[in-house]
Write a protein that holds these residues in place. Structure first.
Motif, PDB file in Angstrom:
ATOM      1  N   UNK A  68    -133.859  43.167 -65.742  1.00 33.06           N
ATOM      2  CA  UNK A  68    -135.148  43.656 -65.296  1.00 33.06           C
ATOM      3  C   UNK A  68    -136.077  42.504 -64.966  1.00 33.06           C
ATOM      4  N   UNK A  69    -137.330  42.833 -64.707  1.00 32.13           N
ATOM      5  CA  UNK A  69    -138.347  41.809 -64.426  1.00 32.13           C
ATOM      6  C   UNK A  69    -138.840  41.270 -65.757  1.00 32.13           C
ATOM      7  N   UNK A  70    -138.648  39.971 -65.989  1.00 32.50           N
ATOM      8  CA  UNK A  70    -138.979  39.354 -67.273  1.00 32.50           C
ATOM      9  C   UNK A  70    -140.475  39.118 -67.405  1.00 32.50           C
ATOM     10  N   UNK A  71    -140.912  38.826 -68.641  1.00 33.15           N
ATOM     11  CA  UNK A  71    -142.342  38.629 -68.910  1.00 33.15           C
ATOM     12  C   UNK A  71    -142.907  37.478 -68.099  1.00 33.15           C
ATOM     13  N   UNK A  72    -142.137  36.372 -67.963  1.00 35.14           N
ATOM     14  CA  UNK A  72    -142.653  35.224 -67.221  1.00 35.14           C
ATOM     15  C   UNK A  72    -142.769  35.506 -65.727  1.00 35.14           C
ATOM     16  N   UNK A  73    -142.030  36.507 -65.232  1.00 38.51           N
ATOM     17  CA  UNK A  73    -142.122  36.863 -63.810  1.00 38.51           C
ATOM     18  C   UNK A  73    -143.439  37.561 -63.486  1.00 38.51           C
ATOM     19  N   UNK A  74    -144.152  38.017 -64.518  1.00 36.10           N
ATOM     20  CA  UNK A  74    -145.401  38.752 -64.305  1.00 36.10           C
ATOM     21  C   UNK A  74    -146.611  37.829 -64.199  1.00 36.10           C
ATOM     22  N   UNK A  75    -146.427  36.517 -64.412  1.00 36.34           N
ATOM     23  CA  UNK A  75    -147.550  35.601 -64.206  1.00 36.34           C
ATOM     24  C   UNK A  75    -147.901  35.555 -62.719  1.00 36.34           C
ATOM     25  N   UNK A  76    -149.160  35.240 -62.423  1.00 37.63           N
ATOM     26  CA  UNK A  76    -149.567  35.188 -61.026  1.00 37.63           C
ATOM     27  C   UNK A  76    -148.771  34.143 -60.245  1.00 37.63           C
TER      28      UNK A  76
END
Length: 822
Positions: A133-141
């Motif tokens: 899935x989309x990891x937590x670090x991928x959610x940074x701007x």
């Protein structure tokens, strides 16, 4: 089974001997069963269900910030605060649906995408068949540009090949915050996972891909929205995973306590009339679903009541055939047939009727449940897949069928007690049996309750249609122009440009023959406003409280065209911005009385509101929406930062088709610079707004008419049976001097006494039913006691009327001929 088959054959012969009466019984019971089954199917489909696309789906719930009229979207700061403050929430995430362009060479595909926040994949755990899935670090701007695609898109465009991972999608999207059709190149997004087939979308099916909201959405923000930032934009629907050791109820209590203690202050959540709610399962608008479920449940209950009336009615119909079959059953009893055998025979006869009625009901339900989904009061309810094959529906049908069989068979079986060799060959006395008393009272009571509900809806609709809306819609037509991007304008030249634009469009529109007047403003009567803004002020005597204030745009012609009632002061002329025009509700809420002309309105908290100004006019409250929903406390201003969203009001008697042709002519000639989105008469729209109330009235009215007809027909059948079964008794009474008038009075009196228990129960039950419908479906002003009294009086009168024919039949009995025959 061998013993049962002859009973079925015999039952078939019995019913075939009276085809018309048996067919009517089957049809009556079948319609009632179909009505109830259709609503039961809708109710089952509206129940919260786990989303099969998530791991451990029972733990996923919908988190809602519930406003009085709708669910409010949330921002990322609220999501983060909820995850921190609520210990019963293990993970929380937001979802925003949108359209994304996928550019592949010269080919452009429009994909349905869900922008999801941190916590969606690692906390809610949607199912995947490939990759991650989309990891937590991928959610940074500044995070990586990654995407998860749907199983359908994987099969459709990539042939289901496993080498799809790490392929890039070149994406683009419409900019947010621009008046132009500006497209933003989002760049290449690398595919890191493929969703499970069951995960075809969070709230809606057919989603093609999931993208990290915190990384993608800032690329789309332009103009003023770029300065606001994603953390201040309420645009997400929230989901939560409940902690394993916590219940939904405990999390609900914790949410409410946190909200009351100010945990979510400053999170973009309105403070007035807001509740924090958490619902089981994944639902786009749980509040609306719950409301639809309550309404469907109400009519399922009404359907069940009609089934009970129909079942009792058919049972009385079978009992009415008892005199004709008494010799048959008595002889069978005399030659050795045990009572148990006769009871079984009558039970099979009843079951055969109910089985045929159930088949008719299922066929009708298949048709009804499709039509019922389009009922106006269910507008907005999301049906996933209404089916009769749902185990809950099947269980309900089986249970109701068993109840109907019991009701239908109870009367004939109870009548066996009167059988005997002598009793079977003689007329019985004209006395009602236990089931006749019970069945008659039950039918009258249920019919009375349903009639009370229907009459309550009738009075409510009449009241709505007679309401004073605070303005006139005579000859009024509204033009709702289309607008794209943002309508915000805030520079110093806004007011003057707005006046120039309005005057130019007014002069053009007045060229149309038949157009008498033109005004500009928003909101308008029965107009659907896609975007509203509320501000706040603190009353001088209550500085710790906030009053919600809505802002309205209205030019000087607006009040005259709508015939708004100015209670105090005078509506300002064009260009006069020295003071505020406010509604009566705002005057009372902010300053405590109505005549506030000259008083300074407290400072209003909101962009572009400027310095405090005095009140120059107070207008009467209006109902721009449903007559049950008065307008918010409002300020009317000639020009606001949302004046680009003006509606145009015309006073004209021209047919809408003719008017549209004239408008299109002016637009094509370049004389009118608008694009028409909607053109409507508010009077017609108000009929649409009242459509849900009419639907409830029609359905409850149909149920009431059906229940009353069945009850009165059954009551007539009881009276007719008692007269026919007691002919010998009436003949004896006539022979010893009783005249026709006395015999008629005796039958009518017996009928009233027979119906009295039903009336006694119908009164309080009808009152309780009306009370239960308040205030959700009926207002408190509906006179429940008066309705109950009227229904009881009407029922008593109808009981007398239905007794007249049997009374006349008793009075016409010839005593000599009857006693000679006996």
């Amino acid at each position: 089974m061998k013993a049962l088959l002859p009973d079925i054959v015999h039952a078939w012969r019995v019913h075939r001997a009276t085809p018309v009466a048996s067919s009517i019984a089957v049809l009556v019971l079948g319609v009632a069963l179909g009505f109830m089954t259709a609503f039961l199917s809708l109710f089952s489909d509206l129940l919260p269900q786990p989303h099969r696309g998530f791991e451990d789906a029972d733990g996923v719930a919908t988190l809602v910030v519930q406003m009085p009229e709708h669910a409010n979207p949330v921002n990322t700061r609220f999501l983060e605060r909820a995850g921190e403050e609520i210990s019963g929430i293990a993970a929380v995430a937001g979802v925003n649906g949108n359209q994304i362009e996928w550019r592949e060479g010269t080919r452009i595909d429009l994909l349905s995408a869900e922008m999801v926040t941190r916590g969606f994949f690692d906390g809610l755990r949607p199912l995947l068949v490939l990759g991650r899935g989309i990891a937590a670090e991928d959610h940074r701007q500044d995070g990586a540009s990654v995407a998860v695609i749907s199983h359908a898109l994987w099969q459709r465009r990539f042939g289901g090949r496993p080498d799809v991972l790490d392929k890039k999608l070149d994406l683009a999207s419409e900019a947010m915050g621009s008046n132009d059709d500006e497209t933003v190149d989002l760049g290449g997004y690398r595919i890191v996972g493929v969703a499970h087939p069951d995960m075809n979308g969070t709230f809606d099916g057919n989603v093609d891909l999931w993208l990290p909201a915190e990384q993608l959405l800032p690329k789309r923000l332009t103009g003023r929205l770029a300065g606001i930032g994603l953390g201040n934009m309420s645009m997400f629907r929230a989901l939560a995973r409940i902690a394993p050791d916590r219940s939904l109820e405990s999390v609900q209590r914790e949410l409410a306590a946190a909200h009351a203690n100010g945990a979510f202050d400053g999170m973009g959540i309105p403070s007035d009339d807001v509740r924090m709610l958490i619902y089981p399962g994944v639902t786009q608008d749980p509040g609306r679903q719950a409301e639809a479920r309550r309404q469907v449940g109400m009519f399922s209950l009404v359907g069940l009541l009609v089934v009970i009336v129909a079942g009792a009615n058919v049972g009385l119909f079978l009992l009415a055939r008892a005199p004709g079959r008494r010799r048959e059953l008595g002889i069978r009893l005399a030659v050795g047939a045990p009572m148990k055998r006769l009871r079984r025979q009558l039970l099979v006869e009843s079951a055969l009727l109910v089985a045929a009625a159930t088949l008719v009901g299922i066929v009708l339900a298949l048709w009804m449940m499709v039509g019922f989904q389009d009922l106006a009061f269910l507008d907005g309810a999301r049906f996933k897949g209404v089916s009769l094959l749902d185990w809950r529906v099947l269980a309900g049908v089986v249970g109701v069928t068993a109840l109907a069989t019991l009701l239908v068979s109870l009367a004939p079986i109870a009548g066996l007690k009167r059988l005997g060799v002598i009793g079977a060959t003689r007329q019985v006395r004209a006395r009602p049996g236990l089931f006749q008393r019970f069945g008659g009272a039950l039918q009258i009571a249920i019919a009375g309750v349903v009639a009370c509900v229907a009459l309550g809806f009738v009075l409510y609709l009449l009241d709505l249609r007679s309401r004073d809306l605070g303005y006139s819609t005579d000859d009024l037509v509204v033009i709702s122009p289309a607008f794209g991007g943002t309508v915000f304008t805030s520079d110093t030249g806004t007011a003057e440009r707005t006046r120039v634009r309005r005057e130019r469009q007014r002069n053009t529109l007045l060229q149309i023959p038949g157009v008498e007047a033109v005004a500009f403003g928003s909101p308008v009567p029965a107009g659907k406003v896609g975007m509203t803004f509320s501000f706040r002020l603190s009353p001088p005597d209550r500085p710790d409280q906030n009053v919600s204030v809505a802002l309205g745009s209205a030019d000087p012609a607006f009040p005259a065209l709508l015939d708004l009632r100015v209670l105090h002061g005078r509506w300002p002329d064009a260009g006069d911005e020295s003071g505020y025009v406010i509604s009566r509700a705002l005057a009372e809420a902010a300053l405590g009385h109505v005549d506030v002309v000259g008083e300074v309105l407290p400072p209003i908290q909101g962009p572009g509101m400027g310095e405090p100004r005095p009140v120059v006019a107070v207008v009467e409250n209006v109902f721009f929406d449903h007559p049950e929903n008065p307008d918010d406390p409002r300020i009317y201003s000639e020009s606001t930062f949302m004046s680009g969203n003006d509606r145009i009001l015309l006073k004209t008697r021209l047919p809408l088709d003719t008017l549209r042709q004239e408008l299109n002519r002016l637009i094509e000639a370049g004389e009118l610079e608008i694009e028409i989105q909607f053109l409507f008469r508010p009077r017609d729209r108000f009929r649409e707004l009242l459509a849900p109330d009419r639907s409830r009235l029609y359905l409850s009215g149909l149920a009431a008419v059906t229940a009353l007809a069945l009850a009165l027909f059954g009551f007539y059948g009881i009276q007719r049976f008692l007269v026919d079964a007691g002919r010998r008794e009436f003949a004896i009474l006539a022979a010893i001097g009783a005249g026709p008038k006395r015999l008629r009075r005796r039958v009518i009196g017996t009928g009233l006494m027979l119906g009295l228990p039903g009336l006694v129960f119908a009164g309080p039950l009808g009152y309780l039913a009306l009370a239960a419908l308040k205030p959700e479906f009926l207002p408190e002003s509906i006179p429940a006691l008066a309705i109950v009294v009227f229904v009881l009086a009407a029922l008593a009168a109808l009981l007398v009327v239905t007794s007249l024919a049997p009374a006349r039949r008793a009075a016409e009995i010839a005593p000599a001929a009857q006693l000679r025959e006996d």
